[in-house]
Design a protein around this motif. Structure first.
Motif, PDB file in Angstrom:
ATOM      1  N   PRO A  63       0.821  -1.217   0.000  1.00  0.00           N
ATOM      2  CA  PRO A  63       0.000   0.000   0.000  1.00  0.00           C
ATOM      3  C   PRO A  63       0.855   1.268   0.000  1.00  0.00           C
ATOM      4  N   THR A  64       0.473   2.227  -0.829  1.00  0.00           N
ATOM      5  CA  THR A  64       1.213   3.480  -0.942  1.00  0.00           C
ATOM      6  C   THR A  64       0.237   4.575  -1.373  1.00  0.00           C
ATOM      7  N   PRO A  65       0.483   5.832  -1.033  1.00  0.00           N
ATOM      8  CA  PRO A  65      -0.434   6.896  -1.450  1.00  0.00           C
ATOM      9  C   PRO A  65      -0.572   6.959  -2.976  1.00  0.00           C
ATOM     10  N   ASN A  66      -1.769   7.287  -3.427  1.00  0.00           N
ATOM     11  CA  ASN A  66      -2.003   7.460  -4.854  1.00  0.00           C
ATOM     12  C   ASN A  66      -1.202   8.653  -5.361  1.00  0.00           C
ATOM     13  N   GLY A  67      -0.537   8.501  -6.497  1.00  0.00           N
ATOM     14  CA  GLY A  67       0.275   9.606  -6.993  1.00  0.00           C
ATOM     15  C   GLY A  67       0.865   9.318  -8.356  1.00  0.00           C
ATOM     16  N   PHE A  68       1.644  10.273  -8.855  1.00  0.00           N
ATOM     17  CA  PHE A  68       2.264  10.136 -10.174  1.00  0.00           C
ATOM     18  C   PHE A  68       3.510  11.003 -10.229  1.00  0.00           C
ATOM     19  N   SER A  69       4.362  10.756 -11.210  1.00  0.00           N
ATOM     20  CA  SER A  69       5.546  11.576 -11.419  1.00  0.00           C
ATOM     21  C   SER A  69       5.333  12.484 -12.624  1.00  0.00           C
ATOM     22  N   MET A  70       6.059  13.599 -12.661  1.00  0.00           N
ATOM     23  CA  MET A  70       5.857  14.612 -13.677  1.00  0.00           C
ATOM     24  C   MET A  70       7.192  15.244 -14.073  1.00  0.00           C
ATOM     25  N   LYS A  71       7.427  15.373 -15.358  1.00  0.00           N
ATOM     26  CA  LYS A  71       8.622  16.027 -15.860  1.00  0.00           C
ATOM     27  C   LYS A  71       8.406  17.539 -15.929  1.00  0.00           C
ATOM     28  N   LYS A  72       9.488  18.287 -15.794  1.00  0.00           N
ATOM     29  CA  LYS A  72       9.420  19.750 -15.863  1.00  0.00           C
ATOM     30  C   LYS A  72       8.908  20.215 -17.221  1.00  0.00           C
ATOM     31  N   SER A  73       9.177  19.437 -18.243  1.00  0.00           N
ATOM     32  CA  SER A  73       8.767  19.800 -19.597  1.00  0.00           C
ATOM     33  C   SER A  73       7.307  19.452 -19.888  1.00  0.00           C
ATOM     34  N   HIS A  74       6.656  18.729 -18.976  1.00  0.00           N
ATOM     35  CA  HIS A  74       5.266  18.330 -19.193  1.00  0.00           C
ATOM     36  C   HIS A  74       4.450  18.532 -17.907  1.00  0.00           C
ATOM     37  N   VAL A  75       4.370  19.777 -17.452  1.00  0.00           N
ATOM     38  CA  VAL A  75       3.616  20.088 -16.236  1.00  0.00           C
ATOM     39  C   VAL A  75       2.121  19.966 -16.511  1.00  0.00           C
ATOM     40  N   THR A  76       1.430  19.306 -15.592  1.00  0.00           N
ATOM     41  CA  THR A  76      -0.009  19.124 -15.744  1.00  0.00           C
ATOM     42  C   THR A  76      -0.747  19.626 -14.507  1.00  0.00           C
ATOM     43  N   LYS A  77      -2.044  19.841 -14.677  1.00  0.00           N
ATOM     44  CA  LYS A  77      -2.879  20.213 -13.540  1.00  0.00           C
ATOM     45  C   LYS A  77      -3.069  18.993 -12.637  1.00  0.00           C
ATOM     46  N   LEU A  78      -3.470  19.257 -11.418  1.00  0.00           N
ATOM     47  CA  LEU A  78      -3.665  18.165 -10.468  1.00  0.00           C
ATOM     48  C   LEU A  78      -4.892  17.350 -10.853  1.00  0.00           C
ATOM     49  N   PRO A  79      -4.745  16.032 -11.030  1.00  0.00           N
ATOM     50  CA  PRO A  79      -5.897  15.189 -11.368  1.00  0.00           C
ATOM     51  C   PRO A  79      -6.933  15.172 -10.248  1.00  0.00           C
ATOM     52  N   ASP A  80      -8.197  15.048 -10.625  1.00  0.00           N
ATOM     53  CA  ASP A  80      -9.287  15.050  -9.647  1.00  0.00           C
ATOM     54  C   ASP A  80      -9.172  13.907  -8.658  1.00  0.00           C
ATOM     55  N   GLU A  81      -8.612  12.765  -9.106  1.00  0.00           N
ATOM     56  CA  GLU A  81      -8.554  11.605  -8.211  1.00  0.00           C
ATOM     57  C   GLU A  81      -7.557  11.791  -7.066  1.00  0.00           C
ATOM     58  N   ILE A  82      -6.692  12.792  -7.163  1.00  0.00           N
ATOM     59  CA  ILE A  82      -5.774  13.082  -6.061  1.00  0.00           C
ATOM     60  C   ILE A  82      -6.336  14.213  -5.213  1.00  0.00           C
ATOM     61  N   GLY A  83      -6.625  15.345  -5.822  1.00  0.00           N
ATOM     62  CA  GLY A  83      -7.272  16.442  -5.109  1.00  0.00           C
ATOM     63  C   GLY A  83      -6.387  17.113  -4.072  1.00  0.00           C
ATOM     64  N   TYR A  84      -6.908  18.169  -3.469  1.00  0.00           N
ATOM     65  CA  TYR A  84      -6.188  18.916  -2.440  1.00  0.00           C
ATOM     66  C   TYR A  84      -6.653  18.494  -1.053  1.00  0.00           C
ATOM     67  N   PRO A  85      -5.760  18.549  -0.053  1.00  0.00           N
ATOM     68  CA  PRO A  85      -4.341  18.878  -0.168  1.00  0.00           C
ATOM     69  C   PRO A  85      -3.559  17.732  -0.811  1.00  0.00           C
ATOM     70  N   CYS A  86      -2.383  18.077  -1.345  1.00  0.00           N
ATOM     71  CA  CYS A  86      -1.531  17.065  -1.948  1.00  0.00           C
ATOM     72  C   CYS A  86      -0.076  17.341  -1.573  1.00  0.00           C
ATOM     73  N   ILE A  87       0.753  16.340  -1.785  1.00  0.00           N
ATOM     74  CA  ILE A  87       2.190  16.446  -1.518  1.00  0.00           C
ATOM     75  C   ILE A  87       2.931  16.605  -2.850  1.00  0.00           C
ATOM     76  N   VAL A  88       3.868  17.539  -2.898  1.00  0.00           N
ATOM     77  CA  VAL A  88       4.730  17.725  -4.064  1.00  0.00           C
ATOM     78  C   VAL A  88       6.173  17.639  -3.585  1.00  0.00           C
ATOM     79  N   LYS A  89       6.985  16.791  -4.237  1.00  0.00           N
ATOM     80  CA  LYS A  89       8.373  16.628  -3.791  1.00  0.00           C
ATOM     81  C   LYS A  89       9.260  16.213  -4.962  1.00  0.00           C
ATOM     82  N   PRO A  90      10.547  16.556  -4.911  1.00  0.00           N
ATOM     83  CA  PRO A  90      11.467  16.084  -5.947  1.00  0.00           C
ATOM     84  C   PRO A  90      11.460  14.569  -6.033  1.00  0.00           C
ATOM     85  N   CYS A  91      11.563  14.039  -7.239  1.00  0.00           N
ATOM     86  CA  CYS A  91      11.454  12.597  -7.449  1.00  0.00           C
ATOM     87  C   CYS A  91      12.598  11.833  -6.796  1.00  0.00           C
ATOM     88  N   CYS A  92      13.795  12.397  -6.836  1.00  0.00           N
ATOM     89  CA  CYS A  92      14.967  11.667  -6.351  1.00  0.00           C
ATOM     90  C   CYS A  92      15.669  12.389  -5.209  1.00  0.00           C
TER      91      CYS A  92
END
Length: 371
Positions: free
Chosen positions: A156-185
């Motif tokens: 089990p792990t929190p629902n989430g996804f990774s995102m590249k700087k060149s392909h920034v997207t809006k926050l998906p509805d299935e995650i919603g606010y509040p959310c965590i944003v952190k560097p991948c590595c």
């Protein structure tokens, strides 16, 4: 034994690494080993200097290590300290010195020490080291990839996804606010934010992208924070972290008195067994070795979430792994030796088979021995 404690570097966790390295160095010397502390980026003296008898003049390697600051270090200033060019991670004579050691104790933290690149270089050069190999290190360091492994393995792990700087997207509805944003590595919560709305989300992305070109966005889970150390495929007692500020950030992790750590964690036997079992599953599925530390959240309904795995856990005065071992009566120096013993067992082909998936195997008070 002749041991190089490799620390420092140019990751955001440089200070943490140096403090860990200083503690490891002192403990190993007290236990009779010929140990030296070496900064992987700054190296020793000038390239080409004679370092053939470095372990006989180890006092020359001693250097003052400052306390960890409340903010992550200025890496650009560190780069200017190196003699010669700033290109490449390995400083003057680092490889030459490490080749003389019986083993390198990896006191590195952050991207440059935990992403597998140093481990891969050492494998090619025949240098023995502690911790996970290049593959396990790379899998665990990439939080987006680790999350995929967790989901595929039923961890089990929190629902989430990774995102590249060149392909920034809006926050998906299935995650919603509040959310965590952190560097991948990244590590030590550097660059991490909690975003409660779109404006904070955009600011959080901007901050995280300052550290690297890929970030992880995941749902915010409100709950208690725990960590489980694993050595050689067996779990240590669970520790609960209670941040006084409410957020377990960089300052809280490394400034004394900013968090209360409780070990063994006050959990039922059922939840304790379940969390330790998942910790071992993570250790296995990410192909980790020697030792690691697995972080968890537990919400109000006792739903458990694995956050990440740390392949080179901190060994500072406030670090979690030494506290877990101490509950078993294992002092800091013996713990350092056990980490080395596990690494040597791997090189000698003497490691035990890991427990089957979904099985808990934990240490008792008499299980961890010194060299």
């Amino acid at each position: 034994m002749k041991i190089v404690v490799l620390a420092g570097g140019i990751s955001t966790e440089r200070d943490v690494s140096l403090i860990s390295g200083a503690g490891i160095l002192k403990a190993l010397r007290q236990r009779g080993h010929q140990a030296i502390l070496l900064d992987v980026f700054l190296g020793y003296k000038k390239r080409g200097d004679d370092v053939s008898n470095i372990f006989e003049k180890s006092d020359e390697m001693d250097d003052h290590v400052n306390d960890i600051q409340a903010v992550d270090p200025d890496i650009e200033s560190v780069k200017k300290l190196r003699d010669g060019d700033e290109k490449g991670l390995f400083g003057p004579n680092v490889i030459e010195i490490c080749r003389q050691a019986d083993i390198v104790y990896m006191g590195l933290h952050g991207a440059d020490g935990e992403n597998g690149k140093v481990q891969a270089a050492f494998d090619i050069l025949g240098i023995r080291y502690t911790g996970s190999d290049y593959l396990g290190s790379a899998l665990a360091m990439d939080k987006g990839m680790a999350k995929k492994v967790f989901l595929q393995s039923g961890i089990p792990t929190p629902n989430g996804f990774s995102m590249k700087k060149s392909h920034v997207t809006k926050l998906p509805d299935e995650i919603g606010y509040p959310c965590i944003v952190k560097p991948c590595c990244g590590g030590s919560s550097v660059g991490m934010s909690i975003a409660k709305n779109e404006e904070e989300y955009n600011k959080a992305l901007e901050l995280a992208f300052k550290y690297e070109d890929e970030v992880v966005v995941e749902e915010y889970i409100k709950g208690r924070e725990f960590s489980v150390g694993v050595i050689g495929g067996k779990s240590l007692p669970i520790i609960e972290i209670i941040p006084k500020s409410g957020v377990y950030d960089y300052e809280t992790k490394y400034q004394p008195g900013m968090a209360e750590d409780v070990c063994p964690a006050p959990l039922s036997d059922e939840i304790t067994d379940k969390m330790q079992t998942y910790a071992i599953d993570v250790y296995r599925e990410l192909k980790l070795g020697s030792y690691a530390r697995i972080d968890f959240l537990l919400d109000a309904d006792d739903n458990m979430y694995c956050l990440e795995a740390n392949t080179l856990p901190g060994m500072t005065a406030t670090s979690l792994l030494p506290q877990e071992a101490k509950v078993l009566g294992i002092e800091y120096g013996v713990l350092c030796e056990q980490v080395i013993a596990q690494a040597l067992a791997t090189y000698n082909g003497e490691t035990e088979e890991l427990p089957a998936p979904g099985t808990n195997s934990h240490y008792g008070k008499d299980d961890l021995k010194s060299l």
